[in-house]
Design a protein around this motif. Structure first.
Motif, PDB file in Angstrom:
ATOM      1  N   ASP A 176       0.827  -1.207   0.000  1.00  0.00           N
ATOM      2  CA  ASP A 176       0.000   0.000   0.000  1.00  0.00           C
ATOM      3  C   ASP A 176       0.864   1.261   0.000  1.00  0.00           C
ATOM      4  O   ASP A 176       0.533   2.256  -0.663  1.00  0.00           O
ATOM      5  CB  ASP A 176      -0.933   0.000   1.213  1.00  0.00           C
ATOM      6  N   LEU A 177       1.969   1.225   0.736  1.00  0.00           N
ATOM      7  CA  LEU A 177       2.889   2.369   0.706  1.00  0.00           C
ATOM      8  C   LEU A 177       3.438   2.591  -0.698  1.00  0.00           C
ATOM      9  O   LEU A 177       3.595   3.732  -1.146  1.00  0.00           O
ATOM     10  CB  LEU A 177       4.041   2.159   1.680  1.00  0.00           C
ATOM     11  N   SER A 178       3.719   1.506  -1.407  1.00  0.00           N
ATOM     12  CA  SER A 178       4.263   1.651  -2.759  1.00  0.00           C
ATOM     13  C   SER A 178       3.257   2.318  -3.686  1.00  0.00           C
ATOM     14  O   SER A 178       3.625   3.154  -4.521  1.00  0.00           O
ATOM     15  CB  SER A 178       4.686   0.289  -3.317  1.00  0.00           C
ATOM     16  N   LEU A 179       1.983   1.950  -3.553  1.00  0.00           N
ATOM     17  CA  LEU A 179       0.964   2.592  -4.381  1.00  0.00           C
ATOM     18  C   LEU A 179       0.842   4.069  -4.025  1.00  0.00           C
ATOM     19  O   LEU A 179       0.683   4.929  -4.904  1.00  0.00           O
ATOM     20  CB  LEU A 179      -0.383   1.894  -4.207  1.00  0.00           C
ATOM     21  N   GLU A 180       0.923   4.365  -2.730  1.00  0.00           N
ATOM     22  CA  GLU A 180       0.880   5.763  -2.312  1.00  0.00           C
ATOM     23  C   GLU A 180       2.070   6.538  -2.871  1.00  0.00           C
ATOM     24  O   GLU A 180       1.946   7.711  -3.239  1.00  0.00           O
ATOM     25  CB  GLU A 180       0.858   5.861  -0.792  1.00  0.00           C
ATOM     26  N   SER A 181       3.226   5.876  -2.926  1.00  0.00           N
ATOM     27  CA  SER A 181       4.425   6.569  -3.408  1.00  0.00           C
ATOM     28  C   SER A 181       4.266   6.992  -4.871  1.00  0.00           C
ATOM     29  O   SER A 181       4.683   8.095  -5.251  1.00  0.00           O
ATOM     30  CB  SER A 181       5.663   5.686  -3.231  1.00  0.00           C
ATOM     31  N   VAL A 182       3.676   6.135  -5.679  1.00  0.00           N
ATOM     32  CA  VAL A 182       3.456   6.487  -7.082  1.00  0.00           C
ATOM     33  C   VAL A 182       2.445   7.624  -7.189  1.00  0.00           C
ATOM     34  O   VAL A 182       2.635   8.579  -7.955  1.00  0.00           O
ATOM     35  CB  VAL A 182       2.978   5.260  -7.886  1.00  0.00           C
ATOM     36  N   GLN A 183       1.377   7.542  -6.413  1.00  0.00           N
ATOM     37  CA  GLN A 183       0.378   8.607  -6.448  1.00  0.00           C
ATOM     38  C   GLN A 183       0.973   9.923  -5.965  1.00  0.00           C
ATOM     39  O   GLN A 183       0.641  11.003  -6.487  1.00  0.00           O
ATOM     40  CB  GLN A 183      -0.838   8.230  -5.598  1.00  0.00           C
ATOM     41  N   LEU A 184       1.864   9.854  -4.967  1.00  0.00           N
ATOM     42  CA  LEU A 184       2.510  11.069  -4.477  1.00  0.00           C
ATOM     43  C   LEU A 184       3.331  11.721  -5.585  1.00  0.00           C
ATOM     44  O   LEU A 184       3.298  12.952  -5.756  1.00  0.00           O
ATOM     45  CB  LEU A 184       3.406  10.739  -3.281  1.00  0.00           C
ATOM     46  N   VAL A 185       4.077  10.913  -6.354  1.00  0.00           N
ATOM     47  CA  VAL A 185       4.840  11.475  -7.468  1.00  0.00           C
ATOM     48  C   VAL A 185       3.890  12.113  -8.479  1.00  0.00           C
ATOM     49  O   VAL A 185       4.134  13.227  -8.967  1.00  0.00           O
ATOM     50  CB  VAL A 185       5.719  10.404  -8.129  1.00  0.00           C
ATOM     51  N   ARG A 186       2.819  11.417  -8.813  1.00  0.00           N
ATOM     52  CA  ARG A 186       1.836  11.995  -9.741  1.00  0.00           C
ATOM     53  C   ARG A 186       1.339  13.351  -9.230  1.00  0.00           C
ATOM     54  O   ARG A 186       1.268  14.334  -9.982  1.00  0.00           O
ATOM     55  CB  ARG A 186       0.646  11.052  -9.900  1.00  0.00           C
ATOM     56  N   ASP A 187       0.982  13.413  -7.955  1.00  0.00           N
ATOM     57  CA  ASP A 187       0.425  14.637  -7.385  1.00  0.00           C
ATOM     58  C   ASP A 187       1.457  15.765  -7.370  1.00  0.00           C
ATOM     59  O   ASP A 187       1.134  16.924  -7.679  1.00  0.00           O
ATOM     60  CB  ASP A 187      -0.084  14.379  -5.971  1.00  0.00           C
ATOM     61  N   LEU A 188       2.698  15.442  -6.982  1.00  0.00           N
ATOM     62  CA  LEU A 188       3.734  16.469  -6.913  1.00  0.00           C
ATOM     63  C   LEU A 188       4.135  16.949  -8.306  1.00  0.00           C
ATOM     64  O   LEU A 188       4.438  18.140  -8.492  1.00  0.00           O
ATOM     65  CB  LEU A 188       4.954  15.937  -6.156  1.00  0.00           C
ATOM     66  N   VAL A 189       4.154  16.039  -9.280  1.00  0.00           N
ATOM     67  CA  VAL A 189       4.407  16.458 -10.660  1.00  0.00           C
ATOM     68  C   VAL A 189       3.325  17.433 -11.104  1.00  0.00           C
ATOM     69  O   VAL A 189       3.608  18.499 -11.673  1.00  0.00           O
ATOM     70  CB  VAL A 189       4.472  15.242 -11.600  1.00  0.00           C
ATOM     71  N   ALA A 190       2.073  17.080 -10.864  1.00  0.00           N
ATOM     72  CA  ALA A 190       0.969  17.947 -11.274  1.00  0.00           C
ATOM     73  C   ALA A 190       1.038  19.311 -10.588  1.00  0.00           C
ATOM     74  O   ALA A 190       0.780  20.345 -11.215  1.00  0.00           O
ATOM     75  CB  ALA A 190      -0.362  17.266 -10.978  1.00  0.00           C
ATOM     76  N   ALA A 191       1.404  19.324  -9.314  1.00  0.00           N
ATOM     77  CA  ALA A 191       1.389  20.571  -8.544  1.00  0.00           C
ATOM     78  C   ALA A 191       2.622  21.431  -8.769  1.00  0.00           C
ATOM     79  O   ALA A 191       2.520  22.667  -8.809  1.00  0.00           O
ATOM     80  CB  ALA A 191       1.248  20.247  -7.053  1.00  0.00           C
ATOM     81  N   HIS A 192       3.800  20.801  -8.907  1.00  0.00           N
ATOM     82  CA  HIS A 192       5.043  21.566  -8.858  1.00  0.00           C
ATOM     83  C   HIS A 192       5.978  21.353 -10.044  1.00  0.00           C
ATOM     84  O   HIS A 192       6.933  22.126 -10.196  1.00  0.00           O
ATOM     85  CB  HIS A 192       5.810  21.218  -7.576  1.00  0.00           C
ATOM     86  N   ALA A 193       5.747  20.324 -10.858  1.00  0.00           N
ATOM     87  CA  ALA A 193       6.677  20.036 -11.960  1.00  0.00           C
ATOM     88  C   ALA A 193       5.942  19.439 -13.152  1.00  0.00           C
ATOM     89  O   ALA A 193       6.258  18.335 -13.592  1.00  0.00           O
ATOM     90  CB  ALA A 193       7.777  19.079 -11.474  1.00  0.00           C
ATOM     91  N   PRO A 194       4.966  20.157 -13.697  1.00  0.00           N
ATOM     92  CA  PRO A 194       4.228  19.592 -14.830  1.00  0.00           C
ATOM     93  C   PRO A 194       5.107  19.276 -16.033  1.00  0.00           C
ATOM     94  O   PRO A 194       4.776  18.387 -16.828  1.00  0.00           O
ATOM     95  CB  PRO A 194       3.192  20.679 -15.160  1.00  0.00           C
ATOM     96  N   ASP A 195       6.247  19.968 -16.146  1.00  0.00           N
ATOM     97  CA  ASP A 195       7.153  19.679 -17.259  1.00  0.00           C
ATOM     98  C   ASP A 195       7.869  18.345 -17.087  1.00  0.00           C
ATOM     99  O   ASP A 195       8.507  17.857 -18.027  1.00  0.00           O
ATOM    100  CB  ASP A 195       8.173  20.799 -17.447  1.00  0.00           C
TER     101      ASP A 195
END
Length: 433
Positions: free
Chosen positions: A107-126
């Motif tokens: 479950d932590l691993s799935l959260e880790s991928v979602q966290l990257v998705r969220d941070l990319v969207a919020a702070h690094a869309p490029d």
């Protein structure tokens, strides 16, 4: 020899395709004089930057010390693959820690991928998150186990984003006769890792984090207030996070006994004709294969083949990285034999003996998270967040990761190199045979 300067110039990013296509923030100032803070983070990769951002969002005063530039190490040089799961498969984790904790780690691993998705969207869309990782089997006998593992994740873990892939579909999707089947995981994906690191750095500084580059730690004294020294500064902190991964060197012996640096290499071809590129990887997924020394590859946004493979275990990178990495690339894609290589670079990552990350409390107020063993884009990002939680007093998730055993390398720091070289030689020979 010094890992930080053995293959790189002080304050300069490697001549990679990533560095050529990313706008670096800063440069941030060098740490000078006396600095006081709630938390001092040592290391400006994914772990350190994520921890800094999440701590600042909780109101902590954070100083981040980076010996080179933010994103300089493996965080800005890796294959960019954002994988689900831990570095070990769930079968091995169930045996190691029991089914209950294995499920929590999943479950932590799935959260880790979602966290990257969220941070990319919020702070690094490029950074351009793209879905899909093909796990390609280079031996026919591996395919039944791969398919059974996908079904296990479907049935026992309720994860329906992975499916078996047979030989014909695998060869269609990755355009090579080298593979005999495997799986496709649409829950994972791939990004431009250096742009992601830069986005985290900008977000952290916007929240008040004081990033100090070219500020190498030269000493640390434990206590209720930890004293950290650089060549030009003294930092007093209530908490410290070591987040150096493969570039730790001998700065902290307790970590070095369990986390060892190894080198890995990537090349980027010239831009390929779009139709030709689509024949190589038809749906834009990343690919990682089943060899012990993994080959991993994907197409860039401008249709270059980004191909990673080969390892070395000394401080120095080989003189001819192009030759070293072209060999496995051409075994998989002989149709690239006349293609020019525009960039080739190496990086140093941290591995552990059992390939699971090393989370630990070195003292009550001194933590470490590293040793991601090639699975760090997602887990290092979450590792930084969990370290921030632990510093804020919510340590359950950090302590779960810390409970996973990461044994010391046999023979200690002095003997780990020759023993690892012998082991890697055996496994590479097994791959060939």
């Amino acid at each position: 020899m010094d890992l930080l300067t053995a293959n790189d110039r002080r304050g300069e990013y490697p001549q990679s395709w990533y560095a050529a296509t990313a706008d670096a923030p800063g440069p941030y100032p060098v740490a000078k004089g006396a600095l006081d803070c709630d938390v001092c983070i040592i290391g400006g990769g994914f772990t350190g930057l994520s921890a800094a951002l999440h701590l600042a969002e909780r109101g902590f005063d954070v100083v981040l010390l980076e010996a080179q530039r933010v994103g300089f190490g493996a965080s800005g040089r890796n294959g960019g693959q954002v994988g689900t799961g831990q570095r070990l498969e769930q079968d091995a984790l169930e045996e190691m820690v029991g089914k209950g904790d294995a499920r929590k780690l999943w479950d932590l691993s799935l959260e880790s991928v979602q966290l990257v998705r969220d941070l990319v969207a919020a702070h690094a869309p490029d950074a351009d998150f793209r879905d899909g990782i093909l796990h390609a089997d280079h031996r026919p006998r591996f395919v039944p186990d791969s398919h059974a593992y996908a079904r296990k994740l479907n049935d026992e873990y309720g994860y329906d984003l992975i499916r078996p892939v047979d030989r014909d579909e695998m060869r269609h999707l990755c355009g090579s006769p080298a593979y005999h089947g495997g799986t496709l995981d649409m829950g994972g994906g791939h990004i431009h890792p250096l742009r992601f690191a830069f986005g985290l750095a900008r977000a952290a500084t916007a929240k008040g984090v004081r990033i100090r580059e070219l500020s190498r730690v030269t000493g640390l004294s434990h206590g209720a207030t930890v004293q950290i020294e650089t060549e030009t500064a003294k930092v007093a902190a209530k908490h410290v996070l070591w987040a150096c991964n493969g570039y730790l060197g001998h700065a902290e012996g307790q970590i070095a006994a369990r986390v060892m640096p190894i080198n890995n290499y990537i090349l980027a071809t010239e831009p390929l004709d779009e139709a030709f590129a689509q024949e190589l990887i038809r749906e834009g997924h990343a690919v990682a294969d089943s060899k012990f020394v993994i080959n991993y590859f994907r197409l860039s946004e401008d249709n270059r083949m980004l191909f990673g493979g080969a390892e070395s275990y000394g401080y120095r990178f080989p003189k001819d990285i192009v030759k070293l990495v072209s060999k496995p690339m051409l075994e998989i894609y002989p149709q690239l034999k006349d293609t020019k290589v525009d960039y080739a670079w190496g990086g140093t990552l941290g591995i552990t003996l059992n390939r699971m990350p090393h989370f630990a409390r070195l003292q009550g107020n001194v933590l470490t998270a590293s040793g991601y063993s090639g699975h760090g884009v997602s887990m290092a990002t979450l590792g930084g967040k969990m370290a921030a939680e632990a510093i804020a007093g919510q340590a359950e998730r950090f302590d779960l990761m810390a409970s996973v055993p990461t044994p010391r390398f046999p023979g200690g720091v002095a003997m780990r190199w020759p023993l690892l070289v012998a082991a890697m030689f055996w496994f590479s020979l097994r791959d060939k045979l």
